[in-house]
Write a protein that holds these residues in place. Structure first.
Motif, mmCIF file in Angstrom:
data_model
loop_
_atom_site.group_PDB
_atom_site.id
_atom_site.type_symbol
_atom_site.label_atom_id
_atom_site.label_comp_id
_atom_site.label_asym_id
_atom_site.label_seq_id
_atom_site.Cartn_x
_atom_site.Cartn_y
_atom_site.Cartn_z
ATOM 1 N N MET A 1 0.837 -1.198 0.000
ATOM 2 C CA MET A 1 0.000 0.000 0.000
ATOM 3 C C MET A 1 0.871 1.247 0.000
ATOM 4 S SD MET A 1 -3.360 0.501 2.167
ATOM 5 C CE MET A 1 -2.754 0.841 3.803
ATOM 6 N N ILE A 2 0.435 2.244 -0.750
ATOM 7 C CA ILE A 2 1.221 3.479 -0.820
ATOM 8 C C ILE A 2 0.489 4.600 -0.080
ATOM 9 C CG2 ILE A 2 0.266 4.078 -3.129
ATOM 10 C CD1 ILE A 2 3.780 4.831 -2.960
ATOM 11 N N ASP A 3 1.232 5.308 0.782
ATOM 12 C CA ASP A 3 0.656 6.420 1.548
ATOM 13 C C ASP A 3 0.761 7.735 0.791
ATOM 14 O OD1 ASP A 3 0.148 4.767 3.622
ATOM 15 O OD2 ASP A 3 1.957 5.273 4.760
ATOM 16 N N ALA A 4 1.953 7.973 0.235
ATOM 17 C CA ALA A 4 2.195 9.268 -0.401
ATOM 18 C C ALA A 4 3.372 9.175 -1.353
ATOM 19 C CB ALA A 4 2.497 10.310 0.678
ATOM 20 N N ILE A 5 3.364 10.033 -2.370
ATOM 21 C CA ILE A 5 4.543 10.137 -3.237
ATOM 22 C C ILE A 5 4.941 11.600 -3.390
ATOM 23 C CG2 ILE A 5 4.280 8.060 -4.645
ATOM 24 C CD1 ILE A 5 3.012 9.848 -6.820
ATOM 25 N N LYS A 6 6.213 11.769 -3.735
ATOM 26 C CA LYS A 6 6.726 13.102 -4.042
ATOM 27 C C LYS A 6 7.540 12.974 -5.326
ATOM 28 C CE LYS A 6 9.801 16.334 -1.946
ATOM 29 N NZ LYS A 6 10.720 16.447 -0.808
ATOM 30 N N SER A 293 -4.618 -12.237 -7.288
ATOM 31 C CA SER A 293 -4.744 -13.440 -6.446
ATOM 32 C C SER A 293 -3.395 -14.113 -6.243
ATOM 33 C CB SER A 293 -5.678 -14.471 -7.083
ATOM 34 O OG SER A 293 -6.932 -13.926 -7.273
ATOM 35 N N PHE A 294 -2.621 -14.190 -7.316
ATOM 36 C CA PHE A 294 -1.329 -14.869 -7.236
ATOM 37 C C PHE A 294 -0.396 -14.136 -6.267
ATOM 38 C CE2 PHE A 294 3.074 -15.511 -8.716
ATOM 39 C CZ PHE A 294 3.145 -16.898 -8.658
ATOM 40 N N ILE A 295 -0.340 -12.819 -6.402
ATOM 41 C CA ILE A 295 0.549 -12.039 -5.534
ATOM 42 C C ILE A 295 0.099 -12.176 -4.077
ATOM 43 C CG2 ILE A 295 1.355 -9.705 -4.965
ATOM 44 C CD1 ILE A 295 1.267 -9.122 -7.999
ATOM 45 N N SER A 303 -2.010 -6.499 -3.511
ATOM 46 C CA SER A 303 -1.257 -5.409 -4.124
ATOM 47 C C SER A 303 -2.163 -4.225 -4.438
ATOM 48 C CB SER A 303 -0.543 -5.881 -5.393
ATOM 49 O OG SER A 303 -1.280 -6.867 -6.027
ATOM 50 N N THR A 304 -1.553 -3.092 -4.655
ATOM 51 C CA THR A 304 -2.290 -1.901 -5.066
ATOM 52 C C THR A 304 -2.648 -2.039 -6.545
ATOM 53 O OG1 THR A 304 -1.151 -0.532 -3.448
ATOM 54 C CG2 THR A 304 -2.146 0.612 -5.308
ATOM 55 N N LEU A 305 -3.914 -1.789 -6.857
ATOM 56 C CA LEU A 305 -4.376 -1.922 -8.241
ATOM 57 C C LEU A 305 -4.353 -0.556 -8.918
ATOM 58 C CD1 LEU A 305 -5.693 -3.705 -10.464
ATOM 59 C CD2 LEU A 305 -7.902 -3.248 -9.380
ATOM 60 N N LEU A 306 -3.645 -0.474 -10.042
ATOM 61 C CA LEU A 306 -3.561 0.780 -10.795
ATOM 62 C C LEU A 306 -4.312 0.622 -12.106
ATOM 63 C CD1 LEU A 306 0.312 1.424 -10.450
ATOM 64 C CD2 LEU A 306 -1.491 2.092 -8.852
ATOM 65 N N LEU A 307 -5.350 1.406 -12.287
ATOM 66 C CA LEU A 307 -6.173 1.288 -13.497
ATOM 67 C C LEU A 307 -6.060 2.564 -14.304
ATOM 68 C CD1 LEU A 307 -9.416 -0.225 -11.876
ATOM 69 C CD2 LEU A 307 -7.568 -1.472 -13.044
ATOM 70 N N ASP A 308 -5.447 2.472 -15.484
ATOM 71 C CA ASP A 308 -5.246 3.674 -16.287
ATOM 72 C C ASP A 308 -6.328 3.813 -17.341
ATOM 73 O OD1 ASP A 308 -3.915 6.027 -16.908
ATOM 74 O OD2 ASP A 308 -2.776 5.072 -18.519
#
Ligand SMILES: Nc1ncnc2c1ncn2[C@@H]1O[C@H](COP(=O)(O)OP(=O)(O)O)[C@@H](O)[C@H]1O
Ligand SMILES: [Mg+2]
Length: 354
Positions: A1-6, A293-295, A303-308
């Protein structure tokens, strides 16, 4: 999980901070506002690589010579980690003096420089964008890259094997060339054969495990049942011997996981040959769900899911499937408009302007 990015000088961003909720984040902005770039920066934190750039320094802002991505990540079991990736063009201009040499890439965990194989895997993601349709229809190299991306996230030994295998392959091909030109003897192959067989077998074994895992999953999408057939190129001493003369003639290693592929099926038929565009899209969605599921199975973490930008291509019922999946882990969605926001639960909007 990601809290923040810079981000600093990453693509179109000068300096940008973003905080993410553990639920669903919806990144809204017009075309070319940098939505995909943000996902690319997250991918970089996950893998230590870009999924888009052929030349890594492409991610550096046009006018700058150094860029930086920082992220604070947390897993359910692990403590908080500070991940940082720095990419340069190989030199940095400091004031009026001559440009100074700088490493092209630096990866750090909690401020300590790490090798790629130790940096990757700390932040687990599944990325899904319009380009993933190529998985069904395009060349085998895209499918091999997919297998590597999944397995590298959960298996340090896999990350090591891939690097070692690819390096060994280049060396062995050079030796084949030298033998053909009469500049080396066959004995020069022995070392590289052993190295490729050892690492290649590990790669094949893990790829097979993944494909078996996903074929044994029970879920369907819209009552469509998908599966994969592993089309593997086994590497062994005897296979290398068998192809030996041919390989010297071509100066190329002809067997091994670098020649692997898999076929996407709907039931018993190839999805590439017989599936409609809509079915192919559902096939890719199925593959991404299987990846989640595998991860989770291997690491105990969702994992965090990124949908573009995928909502624009889906019709009503298929959007519902995605909305349902988005609720099961941290999810970050990009879109040009927010007409889907109302369906999403625990959603936080992040707006970009151009
Ligand atoms: N290295 C770079 N430096 C500055 N701008 C960049 C760089 N690479 C890409 N861009 C800009 O980023 C924008 C595209 O961002 P992108 O994330 O694809 O937008 P979106 O997904 O919101 O449509 C383009 O305007 C492009 O010119
Ligand atoms: Mg985009």
């Amino acid at each position: 999980m990601i809290d923040a990015i810079k981000l600093q000088n990453f693509r179109n961003f000068g300096s940008k901070k973003i905080e993410f909720t553990p639920g669903t984040s919806l990144i809204i902005g017009p075309n070319a506002s940098g939505k995909t770039n943000i996902l690319e920066s997250l991918y970089f934190l996950s893998t230590g690589k870009s999924f888009k750039a052929n030349v890594e320094e492409e991610i550096i802002n046009y006018d700058k010579d150094i860029c930086r991505v920082e992220g604070r990540v947390a897993g359910p079991k692990t403590e908080t980690l500070d991940l940082e990736a720095i990419v340069t063009r190989g030199q940095i201009n400091i004031g009026a003096g001559r440009p100074e040499k700088a490493p092209r890439k630096k990866l750090l965990v909690n401020g300590i420089p790490r090798r790629m194989i130790d940096f990757a895997g700390n932040f687990k993601i599944v990325l899904f964008g319009p380009w993933d349709m190529d998985l069904v229809t395009e060349s085998p190299s895209i499918r091999r890259k997919f297998l590597d991306t999944v397995l590298a996230q959960v298996d340090r030994e896999y990350r090591r094997s891939i690097l070692s295998y690819e390096k060994g392959l280049r060396q062995r091909n050079r030796v084949l060339w030298d033998i053909r030109e009469g500049n080396a003897g066959h004995d020069r192959l022995l070392f590289w054969n052993q190295l490729l067989v050892k690492n290649g077998n590990y790669i094949t074994e893990k790829r097979e495990e993944f494909i078996d895992f996903i074929n044994n999953l029970e879920f369907e999408i819209n009552s469509l049942k998908f599966n994969l057939t592993y089309d593997k190129s086994v590497i062994s001493e005897s296979r290398l011997e068998q192809y030996g003369q041919e390989e010297i003639g071509a100066a190329i290693t002809l067997v091994g996981p670098h020649r692997d592929d898999f076929v996407f099926n709907k039931g018993e038929r190839s999805l590439a040959s017989f599936g409609s565009r809509g079915e192919q899209r559902m096939g890719v969605l199925w593959l991404k769900m299987a990846e989640l599921s595998f991860i989770e199975d291997k690491s105990g973490e969702r994992s965090t899911l990124l949908l573009d930008d995928i909502f624009s291509e889906l019709d009503g019922p298929h959007r519902e499937i995605v909305v349902d999946i988005a609720g099961r882990q941290q999810t970050i969605i990009t879109s040009v408009n927010d007409e889907f926001a109302k369906d999403l639960k625990k959603v936080e909007r992040i707006e970009l302007i151009r």
